[in-house]
Design an enzyme around this catalytic site. Structure first.
Site, PDB file in Angstrom:
ATOM      1  N   ARG A 139       9.658  26.886   0.013  1.00 52.30           N
ATOM      2  CA  ARG A 139       8.185  26.484   0.030  1.00 52.30           C
ATOM      3  C   ARG A 139       7.403  27.092  -1.342  1.00 52.30           C
ATOM      4  NH1 ARG A 139       3.225  28.369   0.895  1.00 52.30           N
ATOM      5  NH2 ARG A 139       1.688  27.137   1.976  1.00 52.30           N
ATOM      6  N   GLU A 165     -16.275   5.181   7.386  1.00 53.44           N
ATOM      7  CA  GLU A 165     -15.100   4.569   8.007  1.00 53.44           C
ATOM      8  C   GLU A 165     -15.192   5.257   9.364  1.00 53.44           C
ATOM      9  OE1 GLU A 165     -11.284   4.266   6.150  1.00 53.44           O
ATOM     10  OE2 GLU A 165     -11.506   6.332   5.402  1.00 53.44           O
ATOM     11  N   HIS A 196       4.111  25.823  -4.027  1.00 53.89           N
ATOM     12  CA  HIS A 196       3.160  24.532  -4.089  1.00 53.89           C
ATOM     13  C   HIS A 196       3.714  23.694  -5.377  1.00 53.89           C
ATOM     14  CE1 HIS A 196       0.509  27.189  -1.990  1.00 53.89           C
ATOM     15  NE2 HIS A 196      -0.378  26.541  -1.803  1.00 53.89           N
ATOM     16  N   ARG A 203       0.829  -1.155   0.001  1.00 53.33           N
ATOM     17  CA  ARG A 203      -0.121  -0.143   0.122  1.00 53.33           C
ATOM     18  C   ARG A 203       0.852   1.154   0.195  1.00 53.33           C
ATOM     19  NH1 ARG A 203      -4.313   0.705   4.765  1.00 53.33           N
ATOM     20  NH2 ARG A 203      -2.361   1.079   5.780  1.00 53.33           N
ATOM     21  N   LYS A 231      -2.998   7.178   1.409  1.00 53.58           N
ATOM     22  CA  LYS A 231      -2.717   7.232   3.036  1.00 53.58           C
ATOM     23  C   LYS A 231      -1.635   8.388   3.275  1.00 53.58           C
ATOM     24  CE  LYS A 231      -1.624   4.183   6.906  1.00 53.58           C
ATOM     25  NZ  LYS A 231      -2.786   4.505   7.983  1.00 53.58           N
TER      26      LYS A 231
HETATM   27  N1  PLP Z   1      -9.259   3.956   7.678  1.00 55.93           N
HETATM   28  C1  PLP Z   1      -8.405   5.161   8.017  1.00 55.93           C
HETATM   29  C2  PLP Z   1      -8.952   6.412   7.783  1.00 55.93           C
HETATM   30  C3  PLP Z   1      -7.220   4.825   8.584  1.00 55.93           C
HETATM   31  O1  PLP Z   1      -6.250   5.749   9.177  1.00 55.93           O
HETATM   32  C4  PLP Z   1      -6.680   3.509   8.916  1.00 55.93           C
HETATM   33  C5  PLP Z   1      -5.651   3.182   9.337  1.00 55.93           C
HETATM   34  O2  PLP Z   1      -4.652   3.918   9.782  1.00 55.93           O
HETATM   35  C6  PLP Z   1      -7.688   2.550   8.587  1.00 55.93           C
HETATM   36  C7  PLP Z   1      -8.701   2.717   7.792  1.00 55.93           C
HETATM   37  C8  PLP Z   1      -7.320   0.918   8.830  1.00 55.93           C
HETATM   38  O3  PLP Z   1      -6.312   0.613   7.762  1.00 55.93           O
HETATM   39  P1  PLP Z   1      -5.310  -0.424   8.421  1.00 55.93           P
HETATM   40  O4  PLP Z   1      -6.089  -1.654   8.631  1.00 55.93           O
HETATM   41  O5  PLP Z   1      -4.086  -0.701   7.069  1.00 55.93           O
HETATM   42  O6  PLP Z   1      -4.629   0.066   9.399  1.00 55.93           O
END
Ligand code: PLP
Length: 281
Positions: free
Chosen positions: A100, A182, A102, A52, A149
Site C-alpha cells: 500500500r 443526476e 499512493h 465506456r 465510473k
Molecule cells: N449516474 C450514475 C451516478 C450511475 O452510477 C449510473 C449507473 O450506475 C448512471 C448514471 C447510469 O448509467 P448507465 O445508464 O450506463 O447504467
C-alpha cells in the site's frame, strides 16, 4: 446452483472468490466498474458499456487486464455458467495488488479483473416503473470527476441511504446552483412544460449513462425533442414528467420530488413510451 464468479483467469464458486488485502480497489477505490442488464438472455447496450469501460480505464491509466474481445467471451461464458437470463453482470477492474502506497505501483500484479452475475426478477423493476418512484433532493458532495465510473461511491451510498431512511425511494443530487446533476445511480430527465425532454449535458459532473445515450437516440427517433441542458429543482417541479435512466432501472418515472407531485403525480406517457421502446430496442 451456487453462483460462479470470475477473478483473474479463474471461474470460482462465489464464496471461494476473493482478492488480496492489498488490492488497490480495496485500499483506495483505485478501480473502475461496469454494470450490464441481462434481460431474456440479452446483454443490453453491450457495446456501449464496453466502450465506456475503455474510457474509464484510459482516464485512470489502468491497462486492460485482457483484450476487449477476450473480455466479451469471458462475460458471456460467466453468464452461461451462472444460467442467468434476467439479471445483472457486474465487472470491476482494479489497478491490482501492490504494497500500500499512493503512487501507481511500478511493480505489482497488474490489473485485477473481477466479474459476477446476479439473478434479478424482471417483474420487480417493471412493477416499480408502473408505480413510479419518489425522490428527495440532496447536495451533490461527490468529487469532481464523476464522469469516470470508479468504485469510489461513498457519497452516492450515503445519499441513497439517507433517502431511504427519510421514506423516499432515491435521491436527486443538486449542484451549487440548485440544478439537478443526476440520481445516486441514474441519470435524471424531465419533460418540460413545452414537452421537450431535458437532461444535463455530459461533463465532469455526471456519469455519461449508456442508457441515457440510447434513450436519447430512441426519443429522437420517435420525433421527440431532446435538449441537453441543465434544469433546476424548480423546473423539475414544474415539469410535465420526470424520469431516470440506468442499466438497472431502464426508464423509470419519478412521480414526486421532495414530497411534491411531478405533473399529475402518476407515471407519464413519455416515460412509459420510452421504457417500452428501450426494452424493444
Ligand atoms: N449516474 C450514475 C451516478 C450511475 O452510477 C449510473 C449507473 O450506475 C448512471 C448514471 C447510469 O448509467 P448507465 O445508464 O450506463 O447504467
Amino acid at each position: 446452483m451456487s453462483r460462479i464468479a470470475y477473478v483473474d483467469g479463474q471461474y470460482l464458486p462465489l464464496g471461494e472468490a476473493g482478492v488480496p488485502v492489498e488490492d488497490r480497489g480495496l485500499q483506495f477505490a483505485d478501480a473502475v466498474y461496469e454494470v450490464w442488464a441481462l434481460r431474456g438472455g440479452r446483454l443490453l447496450d453491450h457495446a456501449g458499456h464496453l466502450e465506456r469501460l475503455g474510457r474509464s480505464l484510459r482516464e485512470l491509466s489502468i491497462g486492460w487486464p485482457v483484450s476487449p474481445q477476450a473480455l466479451d467471451v469471458i462475460v458471456r461464458e460467466l453468464v452461461r455458467r451462472n444460467r442467468v437470463r434476467d439479471g445483472l453482470v457486474y465487472l470491476q477492474i482494479t489497478r491490482g495488488t501492490a504494497p500500500r502506497d499512493h503512487p501507481f505501483p511500478k511493480e505489482g500484479s497488474g490489473p485485477t479483473l473481477i466479474l459476477t452475475v446476479r439473478r434479478k426478477d424482471p417483474g420487480a423493476g417493471d412493477r416499480r416503473a408502473a408505480a413510479g418512484i419518489k425522490v428527495r433532493t440532496m447536495a451533490d458532495i461527490r468529487w469532481g470527476r464523476v464522469d469516470i465510473k470508479t468504485t469510489g461511491l461513498l457519497a452516492n451510498v450515503l445519499a441513497k441511504q439517507a433517502a431511504l431512511e427519510a421514506g423516499f425511494d432515491d435521491a436527486w443530487l443538486l449542484d451549487g446552483q440548485g440544478r439537478v446533476t443526476e440520481g445516486t445511480a441514474q441519470n435524471a430527465w424531465i419533460v418540460d412544460a413545452d414537452g421537450v425532454l431535458r437532461t444535463r449535458p455530459l461533463g465532469n459532473d455526471i456519469l455519461g449513462g449508456i442508457t441515457r445515450a440510447t434513450v436519447a437516440r430512441i426519443a429522437a427517433g420517435l420525433q421527440m425533442k431532446v435538449v441537453e441542458a441543465p434544469f433546476t429543482l424548480a423546473e423539475a417541479l414544474a415539469a410535465r414528467e420526470a424520469f431516470i435512466t440506468s442499466a438497472t432501472t431502464y426508464v423509470t418515472p419519478v412521480i414526486a420530488i421532495d414530497g411534491q407531485p411531478v405533473g399529475s403525480g402518476v407515471p407519464g406517457p413519455v416515460a412509459q413510451r420510452l421504457r417500452a421502446a428501450y426494452l424493444l430496442a
